[in-house]
Structure formats: C-alpha cells, structure tokens
Design a protein around this motif. Sequence first.
Motif, PDB file in Angstrom:
ATOM      1  N   SER A  61     -43.154   3.572 -11.288  1.00  0.00           N
ATOM      2  CA  SER A  61     -42.831   2.853 -12.538  1.00  0.00           C
ATOM      3  C   SER A  61     -41.340   2.931 -12.835  1.00  0.00           C
ATOM      4  N   LEU A  64     -39.687   0.676 -10.447  1.00  0.00           N
ATOM      5  CA  LEU A  64     -40.022  -0.704 -10.820  1.00  0.00           C
ATOM      6  C   LEU A  64     -39.210  -1.141 -12.045  1.00  0.00           C
ATOM      7  N   ASP A 147     -45.055  -3.260  -7.517  1.00  0.00           N
ATOM      8  CA  ASP A 147     -46.196  -3.634  -8.360  1.00  0.00           C
ATOM      9  C   ASP A 147     -47.512  -3.398  -7.622  1.00  0.00           C
ATOM     10  N   SER A 151     -50.405  -0.726  -8.546  1.00  0.00           N
ATOM     11  CA  SER A 151     -51.787  -1.177  -8.745  1.00  0.00           C
ATOM     12  C   SER A 151     -52.757  -0.349  -7.897  1.00  0.00           C
TER      13      SER A 151
END
Length: 284
Positions: A61, A64, A147, A151
């Motif tokens: 994260s 990202l 991403d 996920s």
Amino acid sequence: MESLEKTVLQLRKKQQEATRLRKKAEKQLKEVLSAQRRSSSGLNSIDKKIESEKEDASDVSDVLNQKNSQLASIERLIQAAEERLTREKEAIEQTEQEIEFSENPEEKQYAESRLRSLRDHVEELISEIKNRQKTAKKIADDVAKFDTIKSKISTKIQKQSQAKPSLRETMMSSKKDAEKFVKELERRKKSESSVKKALEKASSKLREFLDKQRKTAAKKKATKKKATKKKPARKTAAKKKATQPKRKQPKRKQPKRKQPKRKQPKRKQPKRNPQEKNVKLFFL
C-alpha cells in the motif's frame, strides 16, 4: 485351594481388562491432545501468516500510494507541458503572421528570431511530454501490478481468517474431550491399581498356602527317609536267615477228599409183551 486359584485367575483377567481399558484411554487422550496441538499450532501459524500478509499489504500500500503520487505528479506535469505547448503554438502562429505583415526589416528579423526560439521550445516541450508519458505509462503499469499484489494478499487474509473459526472450534472440542479423557484415564488407573493390589494380596496368600504345602510335603518326605534308614537292619537279619540252610520238614499227609458219589442213571427196562407175562405165570 481351588477357590483361591480361581480368585487369582479371575483377578488376572480383571487386571488384563483394566490394563486394556487404561491403554485405550491413554491412546484416546493422546489423539485428542495431538488434535488440540495441531489446532493450536494451526491457529498460531494462521495468525502469523495473517500478520505477515498484513505487513506485506501495508508495504504494498505504501509503494502503491507512492506510485500513485508519482503518476499524479507526472500527469500534472504533462498537462502543464501540453498547455504550454498549446500557447507556444499559438505564439508561433502569431509570430508567423507578424513576419508576414511586417514592413520594417528589423521587426521582421526580430520576429523570425523569436519564431525560431518558439519552435525550439515547442520541440523541447514535445520531447518532454513524450518522455513523461513513457514514465507515466511505466508507473501506471507498476500501479496495476501492485494493485494485483494487494488484491491477492487481501484474498489470502480473507481465506485464512475464514479458516480460523473451524480451527478454534476443533481446538475447543479437543480441549473438552481432553478433560473428559483425563478423568477417564484417572478412573482407569485407579481401577487397575485396585485390581493389582487385590491380585498381589491373593497371589501372596496362594504362595503362602503353596509354601505350607511344600513344607508339609518336605516333612513327610523327611520322616519317610528316616523310616527307610532303619529298615536295612531287619533286611540284614532276613538275609542271614536266608543264608542258613533250610530244614526239611516232614510232609504232612493230606486227607483224601471224598469224591461225591455220582448217581448212575437208571436203566430203562424193556417193555414186556403181555403174552410172555402170562406164559411165566403159567409155568409158575
């Protein structure tokens, strides 16, 4: 004696059965404790994995967010460069018109110099926009990649979290079963111990009884041996008598047994003729 032996045999069978039940309870307790350990270990492993996955998700994260910030910044730079490019192109058009309608050579020369500068600037802006677009595409690919990773990590965490309730339920049921089998094992051990004590007591009595029998048998054997040791003196005397010559004793006349008289069967007289009888009478 027979009742005591029967009691010992019965107690031995009871001890064997008690030992079998005790071993069975031990085996069941071992299996339940093993299942409990596996469930506990599984829960700890899942918790560790979830924590590790969460840390990975946090790192992803962060990366990202960083990539998204970079992409947003480059997109803003591209947009600003495109806006400057549009203005520069408009300036080029205006300068070209000035050159076309200029009457003064100096103004025309200045306009042409300015036009060259604008065109160089436009080429720089176009090159800058292309480079930034390439960078933006690369960052966008990284964003899509991270991403996907995020996920997948979220899916793993969800699956592992769903596995925890079943493992917790197994651990709780194993814990209850373990408590039950611990009590069962204690009961079986007490039963086995009481049967063992009773068997030892009965076996001790049986041994005492057999020892008494052996002692009495040994005493009888000893008395017999003593008795047989005294008998050889009589035997020697008997042997002496046997060595002396025997005196001939006169034979006694045995009375003759009277033979029972045998009854002789009567001879049957032949039947006489009545005429002969008459003749005899006549001569008489």
